[in-house]
Structure formats: structure tokens, C-alpha cells
Write a protein that holds these residues in place. Structure first.
Motif, PDB file in Angstrom:
ATOM      1  N   LEU A  70       2.364  -5.100  -7.153  1.00  0.00           N
ATOM      2  CA  LEU A  70       2.236  -6.441  -6.572  1.00  0.00           C
ATOM      3  C   LEU A  70       3.596  -7.098  -6.369  1.00  0.00           C
ATOM      4  O   LEU A  70       3.806  -7.809  -5.380  1.00  0.00           O
ATOM      5  N   GLU A  71       4.530  -6.847  -7.291  1.00  0.00           N
ATOM      6  CA  GLU A  71       5.887  -7.401  -7.128  1.00  0.00           C
ATOM      7  C   GLU A  71       6.575  -6.801  -5.910  1.00  0.00           C
ATOM      8  O   GLU A  71       7.239  -7.509  -5.141  1.00  0.00           O
ATOM      9  N   ARG A  74       5.116  -8.406  -2.877  1.00  0.00           N
ATOM     10  CA  ARG A  74       5.665  -9.762  -2.700  1.00  0.00           C
ATOM     11  C   ARG A  74       7.084  -9.719  -2.143  1.00  0.00           C
ATOM     12  O   ARG A  74       7.450 -10.525  -1.289  1.00  0.00           O
ATOM     13  N   TYR A  80       2.069 -12.883  -2.669  1.00  0.00           N
ATOM     14  CA  TYR A  80       1.112 -11.905  -3.196  1.00  0.00           C
ATOM     15  C   TYR A  80      -0.095 -11.863  -2.272  1.00  0.00           C
ATOM     16  O   TYR A  80      -0.372 -12.831  -1.551  1.00  0.00           O
ATOM     17  N   SER A 125      -5.400 -14.609  -7.284  1.00  0.00           N
ATOM     18  CA  SER A 125      -4.068 -14.963  -6.815  1.00  0.00           C
ATOM     19  C   SER A 125      -4.065 -16.369  -6.226  1.00  0.00           C
ATOM     20  O   SER A 125      -4.997 -16.780  -5.544  1.00  0.00           O
ATOM     21  N   THR A 154       1.224 -13.424 -14.454  1.00  0.00           N
ATOM     22  CA  THR A 154       2.643 -13.591 -14.130  1.00  0.00           C
ATOM     23  C   THR A 154       3.190 -14.735 -14.954  1.00  0.00           C
ATOM     24  O   THR A 154       2.481 -15.715 -15.226  1.00  0.00           O
TER      25      THR A 154
END
Length: 155
Positions: A70-71, A74, A80, A125, A154
Motif C-alpha cells: 500500500l505504501e 501511495r 491509498y 481507507s 498507519t
């Protein structure tokens, strides 16, 4: 003069006192069974608790791998995936908002993992933050022990 036989058996009993050693006595067998029982009582609880610990470790490892993917998503797309786009956005290019204009060809994961109990990981998210979690052994929100949810948020 007294003569000693040329062949003597060391440690042997006189002929009248020799006993047969054909098998084990009942007491010897019982002692072995008791020892095995004690060993099993000490070892089995340690092994039984390891499965739950191994499953939890597997979930934490999967959640960290998903968070890393996911990072990377992004970094490429400046946000996200939405909750609606879900984790599938890491495998196939998502449609809808937010648009993934710079989505990496080939995706960020080959396939989505499932938790050790066969349930897909959950994803929420806000666009700037996300939460990943497993529903635990019972497959339902909440729970205690092995049925407790395991989450990654996060910072």
C-alpha cells in the motif's frame, strides 16, 4: 590343588541362581509408561499453544507485506486506494475514484493473501490513512483469544 576353569563368564551367577532374561517385567513396562505419560504431559501443552502463536505471526507478517504494498501504491499514485477499490487495487488496476494514473504495470502484489483461517483481510481507507485487519479464527468482528481481530493501522 584347586583348578580354575579356563573359560569363566565374568559377572555370571552360579548355575542354580541364573534367571531367564526373555522379556520385560510388568513393573519395568509400567515405569516406562509412566515416564512417557509425564513427558507427554509436559510437551503437549507447549506444542498446542504454538499453533495459535504461529497463526498470529503469519497474520502480522501478511499485514506488514500488505502495508508495504500500500505504501508503494501511495508513492506512485499519491493516495491509498479507497475502501471501495479495496486491496484488489494492489493486484489489478482499479477504476473509480481516486484514479490510479501511475499504477505500476504488473501490480504491487501477485495475489492477495488470506489469513490462516481462509478469510480475506479487511481494508478501510480515508485516502490519507488506512487500516488492515484479520477477523481472527471466528471470522467475525471482535472476539477474544484466537478469535480476536488482529489489526495494522498507519501511524
Amino acid at each position: 590343588m584347586h583348578r580354575f576353569p579356563l573359560r569363566t563368564r565374568i559377572g555370571s551367577l552360579p548355575r542354580g541362581r541364573q534367571r531367564k532374561a526373555d522379556g520385560f517385567t510388568l513393573i519395568e513396562i509400567m515405569v516406562v509408561v509412566v515416564i512417557l505419560g509425564i513427558m507427554a504431559a509436559l510437551v503437549v501443552p507447549n506444542i498446542a499453544g504454538r499453533q495459535e502463536q504461529a497463526q498470529r505471526t503469519a497474520v502480522e507478517s501478511d499485514l506488514n507485506a500488505l502495508a508495504n504494498a500500500l505504501e508503494f501504491y501511495r508513492l506512485d499514485n499519491f493516495t491509498y486506494p479507497s475502501t471501495e477499490q479495496g486491496l484488489q487495487a494492489l493486484v489489478t488496476q482499479p477504476s473509480g475514484y481516486p484514479e490510479a494514473r501511475r499504477w505500476k504495470s504488473g501490480g504491487y502484489l501477485r495475489r492477495l493473501p488470506t489469513d490462516p483461517w481462509g478469510t480475506p483481510y479487511q481494508y478501510l481507507s480515508s485516502g490519507e490513512r488506512f487500516e488492515l485487519y484479520s477477523l481472527g479464527a471466528d471470522g467475525q468482528e471482535g472476539g477474544e483469544g484466537s478469535a480476536a481481530d488482529i489489526a495494522f493501522e498507519t501511524p
